[in-house]
Design a protein around this motif. Structure first.
Motif, PDB file in Angstrom:
ATOM      1  N   ILE A 167       0.868  -1.183   0.000  1.00 49.11           N
ATOM      2  CA  ILE A 167       0.000   0.000   0.000  1.00 49.11           C
ATOM      3  C   ILE A 167       0.906   1.235   0.000  1.00 49.11           C
ATOM      4  CG2 ILE A 167      -1.782   1.281   1.242  1.00 49.11           C
ATOM      5  CD1 ILE A 167      -2.870  -1.370   0.258  1.00 49.11           C
ATOM      6  N   MET A 168       0.556   2.158  -0.850  1.00 53.53           N
ATOM      7  CA  MET A 168       1.427   3.294  -1.110  1.00 53.53           C
ATOM      8  C   MET A 168       0.986   4.560  -0.376  1.00 53.53           C
ATOM      9  SD  MET A 168       3.863   4.152  -3.602  1.00 53.53           S
ATOM     10  CE  MET A 168       3.715   4.438  -5.341  1.00 53.53           C
ATOM     11  N   VAL A 169       1.966   5.272   0.194  1.00 49.85           N
ATOM     12  CA  VAL A 169       1.724   6.646   0.649  1.00 49.85           C
ATOM     13  C   VAL A 169       2.451   7.529  -0.360  1.00 49.85           C
ATOM     14  CG1 VAL A 169       2.174   8.356   2.443  1.00 49.85           C
ATOM     15  CG2 VAL A 169       1.455   6.043   3.068  1.00 49.85           C
ATOM     16  N   PHE A 170       1.687   8.298  -1.114  1.00 48.01           N
ATOM     17  CA  PHE A 170       2.252   9.052  -2.227  1.00 48.01           C
ATOM     18  C   PHE A 170       2.958  10.318  -1.754  1.00 48.01           C
ATOM     19  CE2 PHE A 170      -1.090   6.464  -3.977  1.00 48.01           C
ATOM     20  CZ  PHE A 170      -0.552   6.005  -5.156  1.00 48.01           C
ATOM     21  N   GLN A 171       3.829  10.802  -2.614  1.00 48.86           N
ATOM     22  CA  GLN A 171       4.589  12.018  -2.311  1.00 48.86           C
ATOM     23  C   GLN A 171       3.642  13.198  -2.035  1.00 48.86           C
ATOM     24  OE1 GLN A 171       7.190  13.087  -5.500  1.00 48.86           O
ATOM     25  NE2 GLN A 171       8.220  14.683  -4.344  1.00 48.86           N
ATOM     26  N   ASP A 172       2.562  13.286  -2.836  1.00 52.38           N
ATOM     27  CA  ASP A 172       1.603  14.383  -2.632  1.00 52.38           C
ATOM     28  C   ASP A 172       0.396  13.909  -1.817  1.00 52.38           C
ATOM     29  OD1 ASP A 172       0.696  12.700  -4.573  1.00 52.38           O
ATOM     30  OD2 ASP A 172       0.208  14.233  -6.044  1.00 52.38           O
ATOM     31  N   TYR A 173       0.545  12.813  -1.105  1.00 60.40           N
ATOM     32  CA  TYR A 173      -0.430  12.203  -0.178  1.00 60.40           C
ATOM     33  C   TYR A 173      -1.705  11.699  -0.856  1.00 60.40           C
ATOM     34  CZ  TYR A 173       2.690  15.095   2.546  1.00 60.40           C
ATOM     35  OH  TYR A 173       3.798  15.713   3.019  1.00 60.40           O
ATOM     36  N   ARG A 174      -2.213  12.454  -1.823  1.00 59.74           N
ATOM     37  CA  ARG A 174      -3.403  12.063  -2.587  1.00 59.74           C
ATOM     38  C   ARG A 174      -4.600  11.715  -1.712  1.00 59.74           C
ATOM     39  NH1 ARG A 174      -1.278   8.793  -7.860  1.00 59.74           N
ATOM     40  NH2 ARG A 174       0.506  10.113  -8.269  1.00 59.74           N
ATOM     41  N   LEU A 175      -4.871  12.549  -0.734  1.00 58.61           N
ATOM     42  CA  LEU A 175      -6.091  12.364   0.044  1.00 58.61           C
ATOM     43  C   LEU A 175      -7.247  12.772  -0.865  1.00 58.61           C
ATOM     44  CD1 LEU A 175      -4.929  13.948   3.393  1.00 58.61           C
ATOM     45  CD2 LEU A 175      -4.923  11.546   2.757  1.00 58.61           C
ATOM     46  N   PHE A 176      -8.326  12.010  -0.850  1.00 57.07           N
ATOM     47  CA  PHE A 176      -9.452  12.329  -1.732  1.00 57.07           C
ATOM     48  C   PHE A 176     -10.032  13.687  -1.323  1.00 57.07           C
ATOM     49  CE2 PHE A 176      -9.514   7.575  -1.486  1.00 57.07           C
ATOM     50  CZ  PHE A 176      -8.984   7.375  -2.753  1.00 57.07           C
ATOM     51  N   PRO A 177     -10.004  14.670  -2.218  1.00 50.62           N
ATOM     52  CA  PRO A 177     -10.388  16.027  -1.806  1.00 50.62           C
ATOM     53  C   PRO A 177     -11.863  16.191  -1.466  1.00 50.62           C
ATOM     54  CG  PRO A 177      -9.838  15.961  -4.155  1.00 50.62           C
ATOM     55  CD  PRO A 177      -9.517  14.621  -3.608  1.00 50.62           C
ATOM     56  N   HIS A 178     -12.702  15.236  -1.939  1.00 53.46           N
ATOM     57  CA  HIS A 178     -14.132  15.374  -1.680  1.00 53.46           C
ATOM     58  C   HIS A 178     -14.568  14.614  -0.439  1.00 53.46           C
ATOM     59  CE1 HIS A 178     -13.481  11.699  -3.877  1.00 53.46           C
ATOM     60  NE2 HIS A 178     -14.706  11.292  -3.622  1.00 53.46           N
ATOM     61  N   MET A 179     -13.600  14.049   0.282  1.00 52.48           N
ATOM     62  CA  MET A 179     -13.958  13.267   1.468  1.00 52.48           C
ATOM     63  C   MET A 179     -13.329  13.882   2.716  1.00 52.48           C
ATOM     64  SD  MET A 179     -13.421   9.367   0.265  1.00 52.48           S
ATOM     65  CE  MET A 179     -13.970   8.791  -1.326  1.00 52.48           C
ATOM     66  N   THR A 180     -14.015  13.709   3.845  1.00 52.61           N
ATOM     67  CA  THR A 180     -13.451  14.176   5.124  1.00 52.61           C
ATOM     68  C   THR A 180     -12.305  13.243   5.513  1.00 52.61           C
ATOM     69  OG1 THR A 180     -14.946  12.771   6.360  1.00 52.61           O
ATOM     70  CG2 THR A 180     -15.686  15.034   5.945  1.00 52.61           C
ATOM     71  N   VAL A 181     -11.605  13.620   6.566  1.00 50.37           N
ATOM     72  CA  VAL A 181     -10.505  12.784   7.066  1.00 50.37           C
ATOM     73  C   VAL A 181     -11.032  11.387   7.399  1.00 50.37           C
ATOM     74  CG1 VAL A 181      -8.986  12.483   9.070  1.00 50.37           C
ATOM     75  CG2 VAL A 181      -9.051  14.678   7.859  1.00 50.37           C
ATOM     76  N   PHE A 182     -12.182  11.326   8.079  1.00 50.61           N
ATOM     77  CA  PHE A 182     -12.758  10.039   8.468  1.00 50.61           C
ATOM     78  C   PHE A 182     -13.023   9.171   7.230  1.00 50.61           C
ATOM     79  CE2 PHE A 182     -16.455   7.314   9.215  1.00 50.61           C
ATOM     80  CZ  PHE A 182     -16.003   6.567  10.298  1.00 50.61           C
ATOM     81  N   LYS A 183     -13.634   9.781   6.218  1.00 46.95           N
ATOM     82  CA  LYS A 183     -13.972   9.012   5.011  1.00 46.95           C
ATOM     83  C   LYS A 183     -12.719   8.595   4.254  1.00 46.95           C
ATOM     84  CE  LYS A 183     -18.702  10.153   4.167  1.00 46.95           C
ATOM     85  NZ  LYS A 183     -19.690  10.839   3.359  1.00 46.95           N
ATOM     86  N   ASN A 184     -11.722   9.444   4.265  1.00 46.59           N
ATOM     87  CA  ASN A 184     -10.453   9.096   3.630  1.00 46.59           C
ATOM     88  C   ASN A 184      -9.835   7.883   4.317  1.00 46.59           C
ATOM     89  OD1 ASN A 184      -8.924  10.588   1.412  1.00 46.59           O
ATOM     90  ND2 ASN A 184      -9.997  12.253   2.429  1.00 46.59           N
ATOM     91  N   ILE A 232     -11.091  14.715  12.470  1.00 49.85           N
ATOM     92  CA  ILE A 232     -12.029  13.756  11.866  1.00 49.85           C
ATOM     93  C   ILE A 232     -12.966  14.326  10.798  1.00 49.85           C
ATOM     94  CG2 ILE A 232     -13.659  13.997  13.813  1.00 49.85           C
ATOM     95  CD1 ILE A 232     -14.124  10.927  13.491  1.00 49.85           C
ATOM     96  N   ASP A 233     -13.484  15.546  11.028  1.00 50.36           N
ATOM     97  CA  ASP A 233     -14.466  16.093  10.074  1.00 50.36           C
ATOM     98  C   ASP A 233     -13.861  17.089   9.096  1.00 50.36           C
ATOM     99  OD1 ASP A 233     -16.643  14.661  11.035  1.00 50.36           O
ATOM    100  OD2 ASP A 233     -16.862  16.053  12.727  1.00 50.36           O
ATOM    101  N   ARG A 234     -12.557  17.242   9.126  1.00 49.91           N
ATOM    102  CA  ARG A 234     -11.940  18.218   8.232  1.00 49.91           C
ATOM    103  C   ARG A 234     -11.762  17.637   6.828  1.00 49.91           C
ATOM    104  NH1 ARG A 234      -7.433  21.356  10.927  1.00 49.91           N
ATOM    105  NH2 ARG A 234      -8.237  21.829  13.007  1.00 49.91           N
ATOM    106  N   TYR A 235     -11.647  18.538   5.867  1.00 48.37           N
ATOM    107  CA  TYR A 235     -11.338  18.141   4.486  1.00 48.37           C
ATOM    108  C   TYR A 235      -9.836  18.314   4.248  1.00 48.37           C
ATOM    109  CZ  TYR A 235     -16.208  17.668   3.219  1.00 48.37           C
ATOM    110  OH  TYR A 235     -17.505  17.230   3.133  1.00 48.37           O
ATOM    111  N   PRO A 236      -9.267  17.577   3.303  1.00 50.31           N
ATOM    112  CA  PRO A 236      -7.812  17.636   3.084  1.00 50.31           C
ATOM    113  C   PRO A 236      -7.250  19.047   2.908  1.00 50.31           C
ATOM    114  CG  PRO A 236      -8.718  15.826   1.854  1.00 50.31           C
ATOM    115  CD  PRO A 236      -9.885  16.548   2.457  1.00 50.31           C
ATOM    116  N   ASP A 237      -8.013  19.925   2.216  1.00 51.95           N
ATOM    117  CA  ASP A 237      -7.464  21.267   1.997  1.00 51.95           C
ATOM    118  C   ASP A 237      -7.474  22.117   3.263  1.00 51.95           C
ATOM    119  OD1 ASP A 237     -10.142  21.724   2.165  1.00 51.95           O
ATOM    120  OD2 ASP A 237     -10.350  22.749   0.244  1.00 51.95           O
ATOM    121  N   GLU A 238      -7.997  21.562   4.355  1.00 54.67           N
ATOM    122  CA  GLU A 238      -7.961  22.295   5.628  1.00 54.67           C
ATOM    123  C   GLU A 238      -6.847  21.775   6.535  1.00 54.67           C
ATOM    124  OE1 GLU A 238     -12.821  22.956   5.676  1.00 54.67           O
ATOM    125  OE2 GLU A 238     -11.924  21.335   6.828  1.00 54.67           O
ATOM    126  N   LEU A 239      -5.979  20.925   5.995  1.00 54.68           N
ATOM    127  CA  LEU A 239      -4.917  20.312   6.805  1.00 54.68           C
ATOM    128  C   LEU A 239      -3.550  20.821   6.382  1.00 54.68           C
ATOM    129  CD1 LEU A 239      -6.065  16.572   6.560  1.00 54.68           C
ATOM    130  CD2 LEU A 239      -6.670  18.202   8.334  1.00 54.68           C
TER     131      LEU A 239
END
Lengths: 264, 328
Positions: free
Chosen positions: B69-86, B118-125
């Motif tokens: 399982i890969m952790v990418f250089q740019d993390y690639r957290l799904f931008p439309h999902m909260t931290v919990f959903k990611n 938990i409820d934050r979106y990736p662009d808020e981190l």
């Protein structure tokens, strides 16, 4: 500063007049009983005429149903073809990509009468003329360039990097498509659906030619009224036409804006 | 033990990887170090099952094809999902039941110190928080093999060191095998005690960091690791001739380049390998009681790291090699 504000206001005003004036005229035509030259305003206004016409006129209802059936069918077929094409164009490099890019825009480049005449010939050959699928395919042909372009522009923003992530985390291709691709591509999809719906609704020549008269849509029925000078009935059709176009578009827009996070 | 068995990758006419053979110990951190464009990410993508190699296989101990399982250089957290959903994405697609999913998410978020996000979106981190979420999203799957692509390159210096320690701690706690690629050698040395050097799609050397620095196997590795003087000269029968040094050498290849690393090779204490007499042009403080000395020998300059205050500027000293120097 003040002069800049006035200029801005004037531009807005001009824009409003240009856009709203024809709408206003159509609206007035639909509710006026007598409105003859040189009167500036109608002499007699009947607010209920439009609704009575809408409820009682069987032809109007049949056209409305026909238009909507074809539009929905066109949207579905367009998205089914445009989505994989846009994904292929934005995600992958392959031989013939440039050619495909040009082919996609051909229905916009070649005169529609030439495309439709040849299409009619093919449809007759395969017994599809006059059929629902035949007319929907003719509409789809003209929707595809818009839909592919809108989807492609949105898909290229992220390319397939989130899909790759999803697959690496164990999602199947189908799960990835519905949980990642579509939500991220919601704006492109909205644009493609809206454009396809509008293009299908406004198709006149294609519906007549391929439909063999089996599909008398709103635009097909409206056209003779306008040319024969029956402006009142044409206006009623016009307003109905606008409503059945604008209401779904508004609903889709509300769904996209309010459901989930706003993305690029 | 994981085995990379003769892995090659070719795209069009470009050969990206050439027959990579490696063994990676389980429950360890393995670094793949190489310059940009050397094929590091391509190799990692193959280990993650994202790319299919044109030849070769990546197998686990049981001889089965493995996928990390890969952790990418740019993390690639799904931008439309909260931290919990990611974080719970991987469990959700495997149809894990809701109560187990919530419990595992709670546990992993506590471990990663991100419960309040938990409820934050990736662009808020922040970058560091995004990396922790990306790690949580991978670790929640109870994985054995974690792959990290340039994991610390977008973090600032202080956060980088903190995250390096944190990843080490995670590796111990979850008994993970971590394979990561980087082009920063300090990152590789700090995190791993086994480093593979990948240059031009080929594994050039696999060694402990200290061994790599003191005994690079070829000129490409030596040049990539840097922090060394490369002095050109002529070579005949282990006798090297150059304006800086002429004498006996150990010949590795016959390109005629003398390899003098900045640290560990030159010293003032007498040994049986006299190097040269040189004038000290400049001293620069390097921290940790070290100074980088610029030495002039016959109008050529050589650099070396010595303990602070060992030499004075504008004075001439006799230098010695700690061991027989190497010529590539």
């Amino acid at each position: 500063m003040a002069s800049k504000k006035i200029l801005k206001l004037l531009v807005y005003l001009l824009f409003a007049v240009l856009v709203l004036m024809p709408l206003f005229v159509i609206f007035m035509l639909a509710i006026s009983k007598t409105w003859n030259y040189p009167s500036l305003w109608p002499k007699w206004v009947d607010w209920g005429y439009y609704f009575r016409f809408l409820i009682t006129n069987a032809e109007m209802q049949a056209s409305l149903l026909s238009s909507m059936e074809l539009a929905v069918g066109t949207v579905v077929l367009t998205i089914l073809i445009a989505y994989p094409t846009a994904m292929a164009l934005s995600y992958y490099d392959f031989k013939g990509k440039k050619l495909l890019n040009i082919l996609v825009y051909l229905p916009m480049i070649i005169p529609s009468i030439a495309v439709l005449t040849n299409m009619d010939f093919i449809m007759i050959k395969y017994g599809l003329n006059g059929s629902f699928f035949g007319v929907v395919s003719a509409h789809t042909l003209f929707c595809l360039p818009y839909a592919i372009k809108l989807l492609y522009d949105n898909l290229i923003l992220w390319k397939d990097k989130y899909e790759v992530t999803s697959r690496n985390l164990g999602a199947t291709p189908l799960q990835t498509f519905f949980k990642v691709t579509i939500p991220l591509n919601k704006n492109g999809l909205q644009g493609a659906v809206m454009m396809s719906y509008i293009v299908s609704m406004t198709q006149y020549l294609g519906t007549l030619l391929i439909g063999d008269g089996n599909y008398i849509t709103l635009s097909v029925r409206m056209f003779p009224f306008t040319t024969e000078g029956k402006y009142r009935i044409a206006a009623v059709y016009g307003i109905t036409f606008m409503l059945v176009t604008l209401i779904p578009l508004y609903l889709i827009d509300v769904w996209v804006t309010h459901k989930g996070r706003k993305l690029a | 033990m994981y085995h990379l068995d003769n892995i090659s990758q070719q795209k069009g006419n470009t050969h990206i990887l050439h027959g990579i053979n490696l063994t990676i110990d389980e429950n360890s951190i393995f670094a793949i170090l190489g310059p940009s464009g050397s094929g590091k990410t391509t190799l990692l993508n193959i280990l993650a099952g994202i790319d299919r190699p044109t030849d070769g296989k990546f197998l686990n101990e049981d001889g089965q094809v493995e996928k990390g399982i890969m952790v990418f250089q740019d993390y690639r957290l799904f931008p439309h999902m909260t931290v919990f959903k990611n974080i719970t994405f991987g469990l959700k697609v495997k149809k894990t039941n809701s109560s187990e999913l919530k419990q595992r998410a709670k546990d992993i978020m506590e471990t990663m110190g991100i419960s309040e996000l938990i409820d934050r979106y990736p662009d808020e981190l922040s970058g560091g928080q995004q990396q922790r979420v990306a790690l949580a999203r991978a670790l929640i799957l109870n994985l054995k093999l974690l792959l990290m692509d340039e994991p610390f390159s977008s973090l600032d210096e202080a956060l980088r060191i903190e995250m390096l320690d944190f990843v080490k701690e995670l590796q111990r706690k979850f008994q993970l095998t971590i394979v990561f690629v980087t082009h920063y050698k300090t990152e590789a040395y700090m995190l791993s005690n086994k480093v593979a050097i990948l240059i031009d799609g080929q594994i050039m050397q696999v060694d402990a960091p200290k061994q790599l620095e003191s005994n690079p196997q070829n000129l490409a590795v030596a040049r990539f690791l840097g922090q060394a003087n490369f002095i050109e000269g002529s070579l005949s029968n282990n006798d090297f001739v150059s304006p800086v040094y002429s004498g006996k050498v150990r010949t590795v290849t016959e390109k005629g380049v003398l390899y003098l690393p900045f640290s560990g090779q030159l010293q003032l204490n007498k040994t049986e390998y006299p190097a040269f007499k040189g004038n000290i042009l400049e001293k620069k403080w390097m921290g940790s009681n070290l100074e980088r000395i610029t030495i002039e020998i016959d109008q050529k300059t050589v650099y070396c790291d010595l303990a602070s205050e060992s030499v004075d500027e504008n004075k001439t000293y006799q230098f010695y090699f700690s061991k027989l120097p190497v010529v590539f």
